[in-house]
Design an enzyme around this catalytic site. Structure first.
Site, PDB file in Angstrom:
ATOM      1  N   GLY A  81       0.807  -1.220   0.000  1.00 36.31           N
ATOM      2  CA  GLY A  81       0.000   0.000   0.000  1.00 36.31           C
ATOM      3  C   GLY A  81       0.833   1.260   0.000  1.00 36.31           C
ATOM      4  NE  ARG A 145      -2.536  -4.109  -1.303  1.00 33.84           N
ATOM      5  CZ  ARG A 145      -2.124  -3.526  -0.175  1.00 33.84           C
ATOM      6  NH1 ARG A 145      -1.324  -4.168   0.632  1.00 33.84           N
ATOM      7  NH2 ARG A 145      -2.528  -2.312   0.139  1.00 33.84           N
ATOM      8  CG  ASP A 176       3.546  -9.657   5.457  1.00 31.47           C
ATOM      9  OD1 ASP A 176       4.030 -10.108   6.515  1.00 31.47           O
ATOM     10  OD2 ASP A 176       2.330  -9.694   5.196  1.00 31.47           O
ATOM     11  CE  LYS A 202       4.548   0.118   2.493  1.00 32.07           C
ATOM     12  NZ  LYS A 202       3.723  -0.694   1.586  1.00 32.07           N
ATOM     13  CB  THR A 203       3.424   0.353   6.932  1.00 32.34           C
ATOM     14  OG1 THR A 203       2.039   0.346   7.321  1.00 32.34           O
ATOM     15  CG2 THR A 203       4.234   0.167   8.202  1.00 32.34           C
ATOM     16  CG  ASP A 205      -1.205   0.007   8.279  1.00 33.97           C
ATOM     17  OD1 ASP A 205      -1.964   0.917   7.909  1.00 33.97           O
ATOM     18  OD2 ASP A 205      -1.097  -1.069   7.679  1.00 33.97           O
ATOM     19  CE1 TYR A 243     -26.674  15.801  11.883  1.00 36.02           C
ATOM     20  CE2 TYR A 243     -25.271  17.734  11.599  1.00 36.02           C
ATOM     21  CZ  TYR A 243     -26.409  17.030  11.278  1.00 36.02           C
ATOM     22  OH  TYR A 243     -27.301  17.545  10.377  1.00 36.02           O
ATOM     23  CG  MET A 250      -6.989   2.593   5.954  1.00 34.97           C
ATOM     24  SD  MET A 250      -5.941   3.018   4.536  1.00 34.97           S
ATOM     25  CE  MET A 250      -7.000   2.426   3.215  1.00 34.97           C
ATOM     26  N   GLY A 251      -5.541   1.397   9.253  1.00 30.29           N
ATOM     27  CA  GLY A 251      -4.442   1.005  10.124  1.00 30.29           C
ATOM     28  C   GLY A 251      -4.337  -0.496  10.289  1.00 30.29           C
ATOM     29  CD  GLU A 311      -8.523  -0.851   7.753  1.00 31.24           C
ATOM     30  OE1 GLU A 311      -7.345  -0.622   8.090  1.00 31.24           O
ATOM     31  OE2 GLU A 311      -8.868  -0.993   6.581  1.00 31.24           O
ATOM     32  CE1 TYR A 426      -7.927   2.608  -0.728  1.00 31.37           C
ATOM     33  CE2 TYR A 426     -10.000   3.071   0.389  1.00 31.37           C
ATOM     34  CZ  TYR A 426      -9.107   2.171  -0.151  1.00 31.37           C
ATOM     35  OH  TYR A 426      -9.382   0.828  -0.113  1.00 31.37           O
ATOM     36  CD  GLU A 427     -10.260   9.901   2.917  1.00 30.02           C
ATOM     37  OE1 GLU A 427      -9.599   8.890   3.244  1.00 30.02           O
ATOM     38  OE2 GLU A 427     -11.493   9.931   2.901  1.00 30.02           O
ATOM     39  NE  ARG A 429      -3.815   3.783   0.438  1.00 31.83           N
ATOM     40  CZ  ARG A 429      -3.957   2.589  -0.139  1.00 31.83           C
ATOM     41  NH1 ARG A 429      -3.816   1.483   0.594  1.00 31.83           N
ATOM     42  NH2 ARG A 429      -4.251   2.491  -1.413  1.00 31.83           N
TER      43      ARG A 429
END
Lengths: 552, 552
Positions: A81, A145, A176, A202-203, A205, A243, A250-251, A311, A426-427, A429
């Site tokens: 990713g 991937r 990985d 890299k990540t 997360d 509200y 994400m993560g 997530e 996605y905002e 990354r």
């Protein structure tokens, strides 16, 4: 091609290197440390990596260059990713390589590891590289991937390397991908190919960190982007005052992203998956926890709030994990046919009721219908529930609504509850890397070449002391095998880099824990605003709260 | 209270005023223009506003102050949805008021117009105001959607004003709120209360603009925030190369927000509601239009893309508007009971099939089931379909998936289509105002006080020439009645400020139209990145593409 004014301006940014790398190869010397051993399962890891195990940690220092002069032909891939700063790793690698010897060559293999198999590449030059300096995204060569893990694949990669005279491969990836980098390095060593492998962490997360890796790149920029949005939503909540926003971030499995965002923005609620698992919390208990905040705030006249949901949280709820396992079993293989043939949801529901254990049925029964249907109707090609697709932000708000209805009936709650839902992923990354990530990534790439030039194989490019200014950062390398242990994956024992989850006795969580009761009831929102690339240093150069707390 | 480093830094920002206002009241003089008349329905508007109609447009200029010295007690309210910069309007108003006479008083009425009715207020002082300088949100006093429109309400407001000695009210709001400001001004004049009313043009939707209002405040910051996110998503799409992102953006009926975002980010697709209405496009035609881009890109090896969908678009599709009307009719009042009593969706579906006209049933039949159920199951207290809740981003991606399946069968398409969905709204309404909005809003508030000091009533604070640097901006005032016409609302003729929709012969749309075919097929994405408050002027001071094109 039209580019934005920010992109134009960012081309002119000069990433900061650690002081010790600023003179280039001519002034870089190696300080060898002790031989290393893996964090666990030493014998097994050593047996699997006979040629690359136990190597020394090294640190670079100012001094006379002692590396062997040699023309270098390097290949680089982006794996997995997107994470902000990937382009700068390649830019740093390219600049180090070219300034060491203009005859050196850098190949970029396209669309991830598959590019090495397909021999699909670009050869970088200044014009190409300059378009990507300090920009976000992985579009410079694409990512993918595909995993490099079999000997057949390695043999093909060896051939490709031979064909181009490639002397080293840099793999930019997560845990990985770096595990696979270590396996490939061992293969190259065992087969005397003479090709080196260097990994870069890299990540977004944040789960690739340990005593050697302060943090993975991209985490800083991604959490800043999510925190900008969460802060804006908080300010909206506190302005409209009507509200409750449920914001999933994400993560993957770990909650580092959620925790960092919470430390930056101080929402009313932030779930931490690792805590849910440790306390073996049920869905009902989690819902009660959120509902307490909603009700208490309502009693104080505040029918609004913000809850951050990591997530992966539902997978950490023991009863939910059992439910998923039962559903997968209930519909395995041809058993799904009978289910699928039932014409109405009511009949399907009866089938489910009949097939689940009583305990799991109780869990299933409290889920909102949308989620119930999703669990049964949207399965992957193997018939398994797609846990990552579960809209847990909607799940929890629905459970809270049920709890509030019960409390209203009991006369213990009389507020209003209007939930709204968001998913942030996605905002973040592919944002322009923050100054921190731009500097860190450039340094990782630059340093990776120094490791290549000094002949290291199976090492991770290591830049540490990251909570300090870039000039004080420490550059060096660490054998990847040092970070590995044996884990059970898909029914097999596998050597892998240990994934870092949020530590419940770590300082970031402890700080959160000490403050969250106040945050839950009061309105303690902090509004970080958009990432700044210019301006006062405290606005544009500071990295994460997580790192600051860990290193304080 | 903890605040972010950006918020701290923004406190130190000094908003730029138009040159002519920089000397304060002492150096401000009035240049009167011609008497005005409303943009349409002059006689009717004049009859409704006998005391405030036909007043002169005015422009401020450098010169000797000729206003009457008088202690001013002013009330201010924030009305409707949040827009970045609202705090700065109040800060500008406060600074002008206090620098004119330290004895002047500014009341902030809380939670929108209702604050004036409930006499719920705060009196501003430096300490209070300083916490909100250059920040986003409306939390300084809150906002609300209560409308001030009846004589009973006006009488209460008059009493509240009398009680506090209030000499003027500033209403910060959108087209409806400013319409109500004009009606209140007329009431005050007709009843000789001596209280003035000044409006300020707020809305992120961008639909409050005309020959007198270059743009409403908040539009710049909100569209920059959405464009940051859309750009990041585009870069992710172009890196991962496997998703089509359907991004719905806020903006109510008008498509100004979507269009501005498209001009900034050059997505593959952007729907414009006004064009859909003008061309009387069907859902199927819109889906075909998007599908053509998806298929052509797939043929070129690009199974990814980004489509921007304006919030209100489905209401502009004629056949869909008819369907909604039929559903509202079909389930009106007690007719819903029979429908609700049906136990299964299949039976409900048969009921619907029986009740709709053939044409509407054809439209209904192509909708994805989730949307079908939403139309029937989630209705408002009056039994009406909640059009604003329709997830049109999912609707269009589902219709496109159907079209692609048909083309695949026909052998004309062989790509992959994985859609992801986003809704951008709350993220942008409370961002820290851009330098443009910070300056513009501060100027609007500062200028509003100058209008008060010079005794104007029923005027809009007008700052124009906004495509130029702030020093060249022109400050003045325009009678609100000048912008009004008569429209049919809820079955009644009402005097309202004409809402500005996207003009299909305007330069912003024309520019978009001239480029969109290229954008649809190629990857022409532009990545604006996060709003910058510091750095090179072309990065941090430039306002919208829309304004630049309109004024070029």
């Amino acid at each position: 091609m039209e580019i934005s004014s920010l992109q134009k301006a960012r081309y002119a940014y000069t990433p900061k290197l650690p002081q010790m790398l600023r003179g280039g190869i001519a002034e870089i010397n190696v300080l060898e440390g002790a031989e290393t051993k893996s964090v666990a399962d030493c014998e097994k890891i050593q047996a699997l990596f006979p040629n690359t195990y136990g190597k020394k940690e090294i640190v670079f220092q100012k001094g006379q260059n002692t590396s062997t002069p040699k023309k270098q032909v390097v290949g680089v891939i982006l794996s997995g990713g997107q994470a902000p700063g990937g382009h700068n790793v390649i830019c740093g690698l390219y600049d180090a390589l070219k300034s060491t010897n203009p005859e050196n060559v850098l190949y970029g293999f396209k669309n991830g590891p598959i590019g090495l198999i397909e021999d699909n590449y670009v050869i970088f030059d200044d014009e190409y590289i300059d378009q990507y300096r300090n920009t976000g995204g992985f579009d410079i060569i694409g990512s993918g991937r595909t995993k490099l893990e079999t000997n057949e694949q390695f043999a093909i990669v060896s051939e490709v390397c031979k064909k181009h005279g490639i002397t080293a491969i840099v793999i930019i990836g997560g845990d990985d991908s770096n595990t696979n980098a270590a396996v490939l390095a061992e293969y190259f060593a065992a087969n005397n190919t003479g090709v080196q492998v260097i990994g870069c962490p890299k990540t977004i997360d944040g789960d690739l960190k340990n005593e050697d890796i302060d943090c993975s790149f991209g985490f800083d920029t991604a959490t800043k982007t999510y925190s900008e949005i969460i802060g804006n939503i908080e300010r909206d909540a506190n302005s409209a005052k009507k509200y409750w926003h449920f914001v999933k971030v994400m993560g993957r499995s770990a909650s580092h992203v959620a925790l960092e965002c919470a430390l930056k923005t101080q929402p009313n609620i932030c779930l931490i998956s690792e805590e849910v698992a440790a306390k073996k919390m049920s869905l009902s208990q989690i819902a009660d926890y959120i509902t307490d905040s909603v009700a208490e705030r309502a009693a104080r006249g505040m029918n609004f709030g913000v809850a951050v949901i990591p997530e992966g949280v539902v997978e950490f709820v023991p009863e939910f994990a059992i439910l998923i396992a039962e559903i997968n079993e209930l519909l395995a293989g041809s058993k799904a046919d009978a289910f699928n043939a039932l014409p109405t949801w009511a009949e399907k529901y009866a089938f489910i009721e009949n097939g689940l254990t009583k305990a799991s049925m109780e869990v299933f029964a409290i889920l909102p219908q949308g989620i119930q249907q999703q669990l049964f109707l949207e399965r992957d090609p193997h018939g398994n529930v797609q846990v990552s697709l579960i809209e847990s932000e909607k799940l929890f708000s629905a459970l809270v609504a049920d709890k509030l209805a019960a409390r209203k009936k009991a006369g213990t709650y009389s507020g209003k509850f209007s939930p709204l839902h968001h998913f942030l992923g996605y905002e973040g990354r592919c944002a322009f890397p923050s100054n921190f990530d731009a500097d860190y990534c450039y340094s990782l790439g630059y340093n990776a070449f120094m490791l290549i030039q000094y002949g290291y194989n199976g090492y991770l490019s290591k830049i540490s002391n990251l909570s300090k200014p870039a000039s004080e950062w420490v550059a060096g390398g660490m054998p990847i095998t040092k970070m590995m242990n044996i884990e059970r994956r898909h029914g097999e024992d596998k050597p892998v880099i240990k994934k870092a989850l949020v530590e419940l006795d770590g300082k970031p969580f402890k700080f959160f824990e000490a403050n969250r009761e106040t945050w839950a009831i009061e309105t303690s929102y902090v509004y970080p605003g958009a990432i700044q690339y210019y301006g006062p240093s405290e606005v544009c150069d500071i990295t994460t709260r997580t790192l600051a707390l860990e290193k304080e």
